[in-house]
Design an enzyme around this catalytic site. Structure first.
Site, PDB file in Angstrom:
ATOM      1  N   HIS A 235      -5.456  -7.312  13.399  1.00  0.00           N
ATOM      2  CA  HIS A 235      -4.228  -6.503  13.286  1.00  0.00           C
ATOM      3  C   HIS A 235      -3.793  -6.090  14.680  1.00  0.00           C
ATOM      4  O   HIS A 235      -4.615  -5.666  15.489  1.00  0.00           O
ATOM      5  CB  HIS A 235      -4.507  -5.273  12.419  1.00  0.00           C
ATOM      6  CG  HIS A 235      -3.291  -4.485  12.053  1.00  0.00           C
ATOM      7  ND1 HIS A 235      -2.184  -5.056  11.467  1.00  0.00           N
ATOM      8  CD2 HIS A 235      -2.997  -3.166  12.190  1.00  0.00           C
ATOM      9  CE1 HIS A 235      -1.268  -4.113  11.250  1.00  0.00           C
ATOM     10  NE2 HIS A 235      -1.735  -2.963  11.690  1.00  0.00           N
TER      11      HIS A 235
ATOM     12  N   CYS B  28      13.593  25.096   1.813  1.00  0.00           N
ATOM     13  CA  CYS B  28      12.619  25.746   0.921  1.00  0.00           C
ATOM     14  C   CYS B  28      11.745  24.671   0.264  1.00  0.00           C
ATOM     15  O   CYS B  28      11.900  23.489   0.534  1.00  0.00           O
ATOM     16  CB  CYS B  28      13.335  26.529  -0.174  1.00  0.00           C
ATOM     17  SG  CYS B  28      14.584  27.686   0.430  1.00  0.00           S
ATOM     18  N   MET B  29      10.855  25.101  -0.619  1.00  0.00           N
ATOM     19  CA  MET B  29       9.948  24.138  -1.251  1.00  0.00           C
ATOM     20  C   MET B  29      10.710  23.113  -2.113  1.00  0.00           C
ATOM     21  O   MET B  29      10.402  21.923  -2.087  1.00  0.00           O
ATOM     22  CB  MET B  29       8.928  24.878  -2.117  1.00  0.00           C
ATOM     23  CG  MET B  29       7.832  23.986  -2.653  1.00  0.00           C
ATOM     24  SD  MET B  29       6.691  24.855  -3.742  1.00  0.00           S
ATOM     25  CE  MET B  29       5.886  25.965  -2.614  1.00  0.00           C
ATOM     26  N   ASP B  30      11.725  23.612  -2.845  1.00  0.00           N
ATOM     27  CA  ASP B  30      12.410  22.731  -3.801  1.00  0.00           C
ATOM     28  C   ASP B  30      13.910  22.639  -3.559  1.00  0.00           C
ATOM     29  O   ASP B  30      14.606  21.961  -4.315  1.00  0.00           O
ATOM     30  CB  ASP B  30      12.227  23.261  -5.237  1.00  0.00           C
ATOM     31  CG  ASP B  30      10.848  23.797  -5.465  1.00  0.00           C
ATOM     32  OD1 ASP B  30       9.905  22.996  -5.457  1.00  0.00           O
ATOM     33  OD2 ASP B  30      10.695  25.032  -5.603  1.00  0.00           O
TER      34      ASP B  30
ATOM     35  N   ARG C  61      -9.585   0.007  15.286  1.00  0.00           N
ATOM     36  CA  ARG C  61      -9.560   0.768  14.035  1.00  0.00           C
ATOM     37  C   ARG C  61     -10.633   0.209  13.125  1.00  0.00           C
ATOM     38  O   ARG C  61     -11.694   0.789  12.988  1.00  0.00           O
ATOM     39  CB  ARG C  61      -8.155   0.680  13.424  1.00  0.00           C
ATOM     40  CG  ARG C  61      -7.933   1.557  12.222  1.00  0.00           C
ATOM     41  CD  ARG C  61      -6.477   1.594  11.780  1.00  0.00           C
ATOM     42  NE  ARG C  61      -5.997   0.311  11.246  1.00  0.00           N
ATOM     43  CZ  ARG C  61      -4.773   0.133  10.737  1.00  0.00           C
ATOM     44  NH1 ARG C  61      -3.906   1.139  10.698  1.00  0.00           N
ATOM     45  NH2 ARG C  61      -4.394  -1.037  10.267  1.00  0.00           N
TER      46      ARG C  61
ATOM     47  N   ARG D 107       1.600 -10.716   7.028  1.00  0.00           N
ATOM     48  CA  ARG D 107       1.460  -9.509   6.207  1.00  0.00           C
ATOM     49  C   ARG D 107       2.662  -8.609   6.471  1.00  0.00           C
ATOM     50  O   ARG D 107       2.709  -7.889   7.457  1.00  0.00           O
ATOM     51  CB  ARG D 107       0.159  -8.772   6.564  1.00  0.00           C
ATOM     52  CG  ARG D 107      -1.098  -9.628   6.434  1.00  0.00           C
ATOM     53  CD  ARG D 107      -2.357  -8.790   6.619  1.00  0.00           C
ATOM     54  NE  ARG D 107      -2.374  -8.038   7.853  1.00  0.00           N
ATOM     55  CZ  ARG D 107      -2.897  -8.462   8.994  1.00  0.00           C
ATOM     56  NH1 ARG D 107      -3.498  -9.642   9.074  1.00  0.00           N
ATOM     57  NH2 ARG D 107      -2.862  -7.695  10.074  1.00  0.00           N
TER      58      ARG D 107
ATOM     59  N   LYS E 122       0.850  -1.200   0.000  1.00  0.00           N
ATOM     60  CA  LYS E 122       0.000   0.000   0.000  1.00  0.00           C
ATOM     61  C   LYS E 122       0.883   1.246   0.000  1.00  0.00           C
ATOM     62  O   LYS E 122       2.085   1.173   0.268  1.00  0.00           O
ATOM     63  CB  LYS E 122      -0.932  -0.029   1.200  1.00  0.00           C
ATOM     64  CG  LYS E 122      -0.265  -0.013   2.560  1.00  0.00           C
ATOM     65  CD  LYS E 122      -1.260  -0.471   3.621  1.00  0.00           C
ATOM     66  CE  LYS E 122      -0.590  -0.676   4.957  1.00  0.00           C
ATOM     67  NZ  LYS E 122      -0.874   0.323   5.938  1.00  0.00           N
TER      68      LYS E 122
ATOM     69  N   TYR F 260      15.283  31.706   3.439  1.00  0.00           N
ATOM     70  CA  TYR F 260      14.203  32.555   3.937  1.00  0.00           C
ATOM     71  C   TYR F 260      14.376  32.831   5.428  1.00  0.00           C
ATOM     72  O   TYR F 260      14.630  31.906   6.208  1.00  0.00           O
ATOM     73  CB  TYR F 260      12.853  31.871   3.739  1.00  0.00           C
ATOM     74  CG  TYR F 260      12.449  31.726   2.291  1.00  0.00           C
ATOM     75  CD1 TYR F 260      12.251  32.852   1.491  1.00  0.00           C
ATOM     76  CD2 TYR F 260      12.267  30.473   1.732  1.00  0.00           C
ATOM     77  CE1 TYR F 260      11.884  32.714   0.162  1.00  0.00           C
ATOM     78  CE2 TYR F 260      11.892  30.320   0.404  1.00  0.00           C
ATOM     79  CZ  TYR F 260      11.702  31.453  -0.373  1.00  0.00           C
ATOM     80  OH  TYR F 260      11.335  31.313  -1.682  1.00  0.00           O
TER      81      TYR F 260
HETATM   82  C1  LIG Z   1      -3.775  -4.416   8.244  1.00  0.00           C
HETATM   83  C2  LIG Z   1      -2.307  -4.286   8.055  1.00  0.00           C
HETATM   84  N1  LIG Z   1      -1.566  -5.392   7.961  1.00  0.00           N
HETATM   85  C3  LIG Z   1      -0.221  -5.341   7.805  1.00  0.00           C
HETATM   86  C4  LIG Z   1       0.438  -4.138   7.727  1.00  0.00           C
HETATM   87  C5  LIG Z   1       1.929  -4.135   7.578  1.00  0.00           C
HETATM   88  O1  LIG Z   1       2.533  -3.595   8.728  1.00  0.00           O
HETATM   89  P1  LIG Z   1       4.110  -3.468   8.834  1.00  0.00           P
HETATM   90  O2  LIG Z   1       4.504  -2.444   7.818  1.00  0.00           O
HETATM   91  O3  LIG Z   1       4.331  -2.975  10.221  1.00  0.00           O
HETATM   92  O4  LIG Z   1       4.672  -4.792   8.544  1.00  0.00           O
HETATM   93  C6  LIG Z   1      -0.290  -2.960   7.825  1.00  0.00           C
HETATM   94  C7  LIG Z   1       0.403  -1.686   7.759  1.00  0.00           C
HETATM   95  O5  LIG Z   1       0.127  -0.732   8.410  1.00  0.00           O
HETATM   96  C8  LIG Z   1      -1.699  -3.025   7.991  1.00  0.00           C
HETATM   97  O6  LIG Z   1      -2.435  -1.926   8.096  1.00  0.00           O
END
Ligand SMILES: Cc1ncc(COP(=O)(O)O)c(C=O)c1O
Length: 374
Positions: free
Chosen positions: A166, A311-313, A137, A222, A39, A266
């Site tokens: 989780h 700065c920005m860039d 969550r 995960r 993600k 700045y």
């Molecule tokens: C539902 C879920 N599973 C797994 C992960 C992976 O977590 P990590 O990057 O700590 O391994 C995340 C990341 O936030 C998550 O939201």
């Protein structure tokens, strides 16, 4: 001078061999399958190359937050199972089902919407039930989970593919909060097993639990942060065998000698006190480099301080420590240069945040260049 420095003012190099090596560590240390959590553009590393590499290295699933991320993977031709870990708007369910994306759900209404969408497209919806065991969550409360699981398992046009939770504190030294979460999850799981309703994919572990808690590996772990070679936390460091994948680089665009009394950037928050060599780096807060005091970068294998406001860039550095530095030289903002290292974890501490936010925050306009692409 590298080829990249002739073409770009700043860029992030992502070494895909590091991704392979980090995935392999989990393959060798766990019986469970690995979901590569990609993600947020693979935590800033680039979703398509990272997902492709992780799958080559033995990951069998990809995890994303949103449907659009899953569809990017499908458009790139990746046909591995993908789980959307977050919310999917009801009007997008048909699209998700047609693309074969597995969906997370946590209430009855979502089940009804998924069934209706699946009927409309004439395909099964693959569902993972999320149980809120203590992260507070997303997820159904454990007491209500078995009832919904039974309904999913017995409803036509949906597949009860997974059950998951989780952990909120798996990256802490104290195991108790995670023990408690795991116990709540086990209670739900046992109840389903007694009825013969265990789905094929039971999962709970993030990177931290993947490293420290084999009892929570179940069928699938995960893995996000550790795949990128970044530490889950100060209390949960990576063991030997992991390597950070990302190095953020830039070139020195200008180097000048300024007399005493010159204000820099700045607001002139830094004023030279003698003749000083000041370098300009074409990276700013719009690239994800924070506008805070006490930043450092690497030049000539040495740490040099950022002086004056970011700065920005662009930003400026004081080059006492790198007297040989010339315009066109390479600058490292995250990663190693010679013997010196500036890890994402250190920037996180300096910026009052975590390594996750540092790499996720590298802006889209910073090109990602891939090493060891196969
Ligand atoms: C539902 C879920 N599973 C797994 C992960 C992976 O977590 P990590 O990057 O700590 O391994 C995340 C990341 O936030 C998550 O939201």
């Amino acid at each position: 001078m590298s080829d990249a420095s002739l073409l770009h003012s700043t860029w992030a190099e992502v070494d895909l061999d590091a991704i392979r090596q980090n995935i392999r560590w989990f393959r060798e240390h766990s019986q469970a399958q690995v979901m590569a959590v990609v993600k947020a553009n693979a935590y800033g590393h680039g979703i398509i190359p990272v997902a492709r590499t992780a799958l080559q290295a033995g990951a069998t699933w990809c995890g994303v937050a949103r449907l659009d991320e899953a569809l990017l993977l499908r458009q790139a031709g990746l046909d591995a199972p993908i789980l959307t870990l977050g919310y999917t708007p009801p009007a997008r369910l048909e699209q998700a089902i047609v693309a074969g994306i597995s969906l997370t759900l946590w209430d009855e209404r979502q089940l009804e919407q998924a069934v209706a969408a699946a009927q409309r497209v004439g395909m099964d919806a693959r569902l993972h039930l999320k149980v809120d065991t203590g992260m507070s969550r997303l997820g159904i409360q454990p007491e209500a989970a078995s009832h919904l699981a039974r309904r999913i398992a017995r409803t036509r046009r949906v597949i009860f593919e997974g059950l998951f939770t989780h952990f909120a504190r798996a990256d802490e030294r104290d195991p108790l909060p995670t023990d408690q979460q795991q116990q709540r999850f086990e209670d739900v799981l046992r109840a389903l097993e007694r009825e013969g309703l265990r789905p094929p994919w039971v999962h709970a572990a993030n990177s931290a639990a993947g490293l420290t808690r084999p009892s929570a590996h179940y069928d699938l772990i995960r893995v996000g942060i550790a795949m990128y070679g970044l530490h889950p936390s100060g209390e949960c460091p990576l063991p030997q065998g992991f390597r950070p994948a990302l190095t953020w680089k830039a070139v020195l665009s200008q180097v000048k000698l300024l007399p005493p009394g010159r204000g820099i950037s700045y607001g002139h928050t830094y004023v030279t006190t003698r003749w000083e060599r000041i370098g300009t780096v074409p990276v700013g807060y719009a690239d994800g480099f924070r506008r805070v005091e006490r930043n450092w970068v690497l030049v000539g294998g040495r740490r040099v301080p950022v002086v004056g406001r970011v700065c920005m860039d662009q930003l400026m550095v004081q080059l006492d420590e790198a007297p040989q530095a010339r315009a066109g030289d390479e600058v490292v903002l995250i990663g190693a240069q010679g013997e010196e290292r500036l890890p994402a974890e250190e920037l996180g501490r300096r910026w009052g945040t975590i390594n996750y936010e540092v790499t996720c925050g590298i802006a889209g306009r910073v090109p990602r260049l891939y090493l060891n692409e196969r």
